[in-house]
Write an enzyme that holds these catalytic residues in place. Structure first.
Site, PDB file in Angstrom:
ATOM      1  N   CYS A  31       6.586   6.509 -14.061  1.00 26.70           N
ATOM      2  CA  CYS A  31       6.115   6.386 -12.681  1.00 26.70           C
ATOM      3  C   CYS A  31       4.754   7.055 -12.517  1.00 26.70           C
ATOM      4  CB  CYS A  31       7.127   7.019 -11.736  1.00 26.70           C
ATOM      5  SG  CYS A  31       6.572   7.012 -10.029  1.00 26.70           S
ATOM      6  N   CYS A  69       4.194   8.963  -9.304  1.00 25.85           N
ATOM      7  CA  CYS A  69       4.896  10.255  -9.193  1.00 25.85           C
ATOM      8  C   CYS A  69       4.161  11.320 -10.012  1.00 25.85           C
ATOM      9  CB  CYS A  69       6.319  10.182  -9.749  1.00 25.85           C
ATOM     10  SG  CYS A  69       7.233   8.733  -9.303  1.00 25.85           S
ATOM     11  N   ASP A  70       3.718  10.948 -11.205  1.00 21.20           N
ATOM     12  CA  ASP A  70       3.260  11.949 -12.170  1.00 21.20           C
ATOM     13  C   ASP A  70       1.763  11.900 -12.489  1.00 21.20           C
ATOM     14  OD1 ASP A  70       5.911  12.742 -12.374  1.00 21.20           O
ATOM     15  OD2 ASP A  70       6.338  11.264 -13.914  1.00 21.20           O
TER      16      ASP A  70
END
Ligand code: NDP
Length: 313
Positions: free
Chosen positions: A138, A141-142
């Site tokens: 992701c 997200c990261d």
């Protein structure tokens, strides 16, 4: 262990666009639906940035905002939204039984399965070795952790292109590792990738491993794997992002429902009906073809209408 029981008329599992749309329609039809949010509250859209193709948002909307709006709309009509994960099912007879978090059983007259799909990995032992240490599925997200660093994205579809473009805004250099000599993504996404100066597309490359002392420091690739001119290539990267598609979250229903070879729940064509009366599947868990937020929402709506009709028979 004695499991506590509760009986409801309509149980919805999953909180993506399908689940919340089903909840909106089921609440408005007075079915008093209970919705369990599942592993990823808000579903896959909570890991996207901009959603530009959901009708009704001419200027786009972020994935998390869209999901928050859908949740609010479901709550406004009285849907009972709860956190919890469905861990087992017994669909042998009505009322159907769903175990939540291994500790509570919900009995329900109608069940709407909207459990979506989960990101796939290549299956390399190094992906597990470096989990949380440079391997991610992701980017939104990261990606933040890779500012001014070098990263690679694996895949040639729309997701891979979207993630590569997103990461290119943060990272120094992005490699897009594509196993075929072309991208599967839509033309508009391809053009965006080719126009982004810090994305380098590595066509006909496969990843065979990762390396690094205390986290990912690079990937071992093979160009034209299995061909006479096969060539080993190592790239220096700090982050390795998977974007190679998804696996439908249907495992707990497999003893009862038909699935295709990938695991998508089979429904009666054009409807969310499964072969079990009163059990419906909507959204990505039952859709190998379209997999869009709007088609998921549409099928969630159909499932709630079907549930209402089934209950009034
Ligand atoms: P896709 O199934 O479309 O693409 C998966 C990609 O991963 C393909 O390029 C595939 O390669 C590659 N791949 C699969 N397995 C491996 C492997 N083992 N090793 C290397 N590469 C592999 O999935 P997406 O998640 O990209 O998209 C899913 C759906 O969602 C699509 O319909 C897409 O259009 C849609 N979508 C739309 C967006 C938008 O409109 N903004 C954004 C994101 C997704 P190969 O081509 O060789 O099979």
């Amino acid at each position: 262990m004695e499991l506590t029981n509760e009986k409801v008329r309509c149980l919805i599992i999953g909180s993506g666009p399908a689940g919340y749309t089903a909840a909106i329609y089921a609440s408005r039809a007075n079915l008093s639906p209970v919705l369990y949010e599942g592993i990823q509250p808000g579903g896959q859209l909570t890991t996207t940035t901009e959603v530009e193709n959901f009708p009704g948002y001419p200027n786009g909307v972020t994935g998390p905002e869209l999901m928050e709006d859908l949740k609010k709309q479901a709550l406004r009509f009285g849907a009972d939204v709860r956190s919890g994960i469905a861990t087992a099912s017994d669909l042998s007879s009505s009322p159907y039984k769903i175990t939540i978090d291994g500790e509570k059983v919900i009995e329900t007259d109608t069940l709407i399965i909207c459990t979506g799909a989960t990101a796939k990995y290549l299956g390399l032992p190094d992906e597990a070795k470096y989990a949380g240490m440079g391997v991610s599925a992701c980017a939104t997200c990261d990606g933040f952790f890779y500012r001014k660093k070098n990263v690679a994205v694996v895949g040639g579809g729309d997701t891979a292109c979207e993630e590569a473009i997103y990461l290119a805004g943060l990272a120094k250099q992005v490699y897009l590792i594509v196993r075929k000599p072309y991208l599967r993504a839509s033309k508009v996404m391809q053009e965006r990738v080719f126009k982004t100066p810090n994305i380098q597309v590595l066509f006909e490359h496969n990843t065979i491993g990762l390396f690094g002392e205390n986290g990912v420091e690079g990937a071992h690739l093979v160009k034209r794997l299995g061909e006479p001119d096969e060539e080993k290539v190592d790239i220096a990267i700090d982050g390795f992002f998977l974007a190679i598609g998804h696996k439908p979250n249907s495992d707990i229903f497999k003893p009862w429902l038909e699935t295709d070879e990938v695991g998508y729940i089979k429904t009666i064509e054009g409807t969310p009906r499964t072969k079990i009366p009163g059990v419906f599947a909507a959204g990505d868990v039952a859709d190998p073809h379209y997999r869009q937020a709007i088609t998921a929402a549409g099928s969630g709506c159909k499932a709630a209408i079907e549930a209402e009709r089934y209950l009034s028979l």
